[in-house]
Design an enzyme around this catalytic site. Structure first.
Site, PDB file in Angstrom:
ATOM      1  N   GLU A 152      85.479  74.460  57.513  1.00 27.16           N
ATOM      2  CA  GLU A 152      86.783  74.867  56.970  1.00 27.16           C
ATOM      3  C   GLU A 152      87.487  73.747  56.208  1.00 27.16           C
ATOM      4  O   GLU A 152      88.575  73.304  56.592  1.00 27.16           O
ATOM      5  CB  GLU A 152      87.686  75.401  58.088  1.00 27.16           C
ATOM      6  CG  GLU A 152      87.216  76.720  58.642  1.00 27.16           C
ATOM      7  CD  GLU A 152      88.215  77.381  59.587  1.00 27.16           C
ATOM      8  OE1 GLU A 152      89.112  76.696  60.098  1.00 27.16           O
ATOM      9  OE2 GLU A 152      88.090  78.595  59.801  1.00 27.16           O
ATOM     10  N   GLU A 309      82.576  83.128  61.468  1.00 25.01           N
ATOM     11  CA  GLU A 309      83.243  83.057  62.778  1.00 25.01           C
ATOM     12  C   GLU A 309      84.081  84.314  62.972  1.00 25.01           C
ATOM     13  O   GLU A 309      84.602  84.883  62.013  1.00 25.01           O
ATOM     14  CB  GLU A 309      84.207  81.863  62.845  1.00 25.01           C
ATOM     15  CG  GLU A 309      83.572  80.501  62.824  1.00 25.01           C
ATOM     16  CD  GLU A 309      84.630  79.391  62.865  1.00 25.01           C
ATOM     17  OE1 GLU A 309      85.753  79.630  63.359  1.00 25.01           O
ATOM     18  OE2 GLU A 309      84.332  78.291  62.390  1.00 25.01           O
TER      19      GLU A 309
END
Ligand code: GLA
Ligand code: ZN
Length: 673
Positions: A152, A309
């Site tokens: 991320e 995710e």
């Protein structure tokens, strides 16, 4: 190089064996449990730097070899991460320049993660060294199916190195000509003409924060810094493991990085999906999630992506982390598949014993067993995904596109004027997405500079900033028979946020749309005006353009204030195509009715031939039709023809009950079946 496409649905998620290295019996238990849950992939090593390189230049991959082998021997492939998302303390102790400097100019201390400078040559070198070691080590290892780069990417650094890099970026952008920059940034205003690039700093609350062009450039620079940091990360991987595809996990509609630009640098797009199912409106949450799936799917021209995710139960970072109702995890997974994901992956496999995320949901909890609701739901999902392997690789065809552009998001946030409270660009794009979603119609969500050609209809909500060439591209799309819908504040500024002169929308677009905008009014939240369209009246909210028709047909009029009776919905036939303008903002009922008209008049196909009940999401992928109940009550689905339930093989026809949180995946029954 392969593009990561797979013959099955990848099922797994973040796995941190490094946290359990002193109790390796946990690893064996993990393998046993993963097999029970039908897991076929584990993403390993995301935050493992301090074990991989416990001291500078001293590498230990033995533990990683051991777990990779164990996983692979048990039929579980590995997505291997590069560890740059979090650093070991020794690194920043020795090289403080790697630490990020915040907007306030203060250098952070060691701590948390993602806390690094994107420019620092030392950090780039350290990352490149460990990535090269990993690639050398795992090259040819059949267990490794994909690289997961860092984690991320996000944030920005304001250190002196980044300031220098920014100035270099500006020099390139403005041909090393400070006067060109002054012209484009309209430097005469407030006496802001620079005489040298060295005078320019990143935007800051205690410095320059009123020059929107500077802020736009900074965002573009931050995006490019992330991309070049990433390119530095992957260089050794491309060299040594050219066959292993590369991804990095994006974060929903995070606007700190232009994901639409970044996407062209990855082989497979992936993103982390954490819908808020406990906000009291699950149907709306499903739409927000569908929208994000469509954004990421569209960044690669519709190719399958990965849901890297999601949570098997709760997260830990909302103020109150309510457990979503049973079945939510499964329908979240199925929705990802419906919208183009080739994977269902969790954060995380096993809960950490300590640390910040120890209460975040995981397939295996602190009890460590398979005897939990969460585990058995995850195992059930795994079983279902095995039956859906044919979905992998399939795509959806879109006849409609919505332009939702990251740079335009920035531009609409940055300008000062009209209604400063109401911008919500992404939500404005969603308003136009919802009618198609509710009709079971696939929509691509594209940036301004995408290829417009294959679409019957393109909608461009609040397309305020036109990049170079956008005007020409819109014009030629319409000329060649396209149907284009613009809204308020359309075509107002160029990529440096300088207004077009000669009236709005920019230049020749006034002829294409047959209108020009004379003034723009802003309404406080409690002032609701009216507009007509067809035989109905609609609320006008927040922003409305007052337009002068110049050849366009008038389809709707304002009914309030001094501009009552002036046009607010227009249509212009331009060459082979159609150019609509909807000059005001509303809560969505207008978009619903207007889009019904577009669907009908452009013969846009739905995935199904029946009225879709509220709260039901429908999506066609390949010839699979996903029917998902995101409402919190039972719904009747009126299947008008025979379908086959892909999971049970049974026939589906007529009024069929679908409980809350349940779904059906069907295919049209062929004649001879
Ligand atoms: C992000 C991160 C993960 C984890 C989860 C928690 O998506 O990538 O490492 O922190 O959030 O929801
Ligand atoms: Zn920096």
């Amino acid at each position: 190089m392969n593009n990561g496409s797979s013959s099955h649905i990848v099922y797994g998620g973040d796995y941190n064996p490094d946290q359990w290295i002193k109790t390796k019996e946990v690893w064996d238990e993990d393998i046993r449990l993963m097999k029970l849950a039908h897991i076929n992939s584990a993403t390993v090593g995301i935050f493992a730097w301090s074990l991989l390189e416990p001291q500078e230049g001293v590498f230990d991959f033995d533990w990683l070899d051991e777990i990779v082998e164990k996983l692979y021997d048990n039929g579980i492939s590995v997505i291997l991460a590069t560890p740059s998302g979090a650093r070991p303390p020794w690194l920043s102790e020795k090289y403080p320049e790697v630490l990020r400097v915040e907007e306030n100019g203060i250098r952070n201390e060691y701590g948390v993660r993602h806390n690094h400078c994107l420019t620092s040559p030392v950090y780039r070198e350290k990352v490149s060294i460990i990535n090269r070691k990993l690639a050398e080590h795992f090259k040819g290892n059949p267990a490794i199916k994909m690289w997961h780069i860092s984690n991320e990417y996000s944030g920005e650094c304001h250190c002196p190195l980044c300031q220098e890099a920014f100035r270099k970026w500006l020099k390139k952008e403005y041909h090393n000509d400070i006067n060109e920059l002054n012209d484009k940034w309209w430097g005469g205003f407030w006496s802001h003409n620079y005489t040298d690039f060295s005078q320019i700093n990143s935007p800051k609350s205690r410095g320059e924060n009123h020059v929107s062009a500077l802020k736009l450039c900074w965002k573009r620079f931050v995006t490019d810094s992330h991309i070049s940091f990433y390119e530095n990360e992957i260089a050794p991987l491309r060299e040594l493991t050219p066959d292993i595809p590369v991804t990095t996990n994006f974060m929903n509609m995070y606007d700190g990085i232009d994901y639409q630009k970044f996407a062209s640098h990855v082989d497979t797009v992936s993103w982390d999906n954490y819908p808020d199912w406990s906000n009291g409106n699950t149907a709306r949450t499903a739409i927000n999630t569908a929208f994000a799936h469509d954004v990421f799917r569209s960044t690669k021209g519709g190719k399958p992506f990965y849901m890297m995710e999601s949570t098997p139960s709760v997260v830990n970072w909302r103020q109150v982390n309510k457990i979503p109702s049973p079945g939510t995890q499964e329908i979240t997974s199925i929705q990802a598949l419906a919208y183009g994901s080739d994977s269902v992956q969790y954060f995380q496999w096993r809960k950490s014993r300590g640390g910040h995320e120890k209460y975040h949901g995981a397939v295996v909890g602190h009890d460590g067993t398979e005897n939990t609701r969460v585990f058995s739901e995850a195992a059930h999902t795994g079983e279902i995904l095995e039956k859906l392997s044919d979905v992998a690789g399939k795509q959806s065809e879109a006849e409609v596109a919505i332009i939702c552009d990251w740079e335009n998001k920035w531009a609409t946030d940055f300008f000062c004027g009209y209604n400063n409270n109401r911008r919500d660009y992404f939500d404005e794009c969603k308003k136009w997405y919802i009618p198609f979603y509710k009709a079971g119609i696939t929509v691509d969500i594209i940036p301004e500079d995408a290829d417009y050609s294959g679409y019957k209809v393109i909608i461009a909500p609040f397309l305020y900033m036109l990049k170079d060439q956008t005007e020409e591209r819109i014009t030629s799309y319409i000329k060649n028979g396209g149907c284009f819908v613009s809204t308020y504040l359309f075509g107002v500024t160029d990529k440096d946020d300088r207004c077009f002169l000669g009236g709005f929308p920019a230049n020749g677009l006034k002829d294409v749309f047959g209108i020009s905008v004379e003034e723009t009014d802003a309404l406080p939240d409690d002032l609701i005006y009216k507009a007509s369209f067809g035989d109905k009246f609609y609320d006008v909210r927040h922003i409305c353009d007052i337009i002068r028709p110049n050849g366009a047909q008038i389809l709707g009029e304002y009914k309030s204030d001094f501009y009552s009776g002036t046009p607010c919905v227009t249509f212009n036939k331009f060459d082979e195509g159609k150019a609509y303008c909807v000059a005001f903002r509303n809560e969505g009922d207008f978009a619903r009715d207007f889009c019904s008209m577009l669907i009908e008049s452009n013969r846009i196909k739905s995935a199904v031939n029946f009225n879709i009940p509220d709260g039901i999401g429908i999506r066609k992928r390949g010839d699979f039709i996903f029917v998902m109940n995101f409402s919190n009550e039972m719904k009747i689905i009126p299947f008008p023809i025979y379908y086959t339930d892909v999971i049970t093989g049974e026939l589906v026809f007529g009024k069929t009950r679908l409980e809350a949180n349940k779904y059906l995946i069907v295919k049209e029954k062929k004649e001879n079946e």
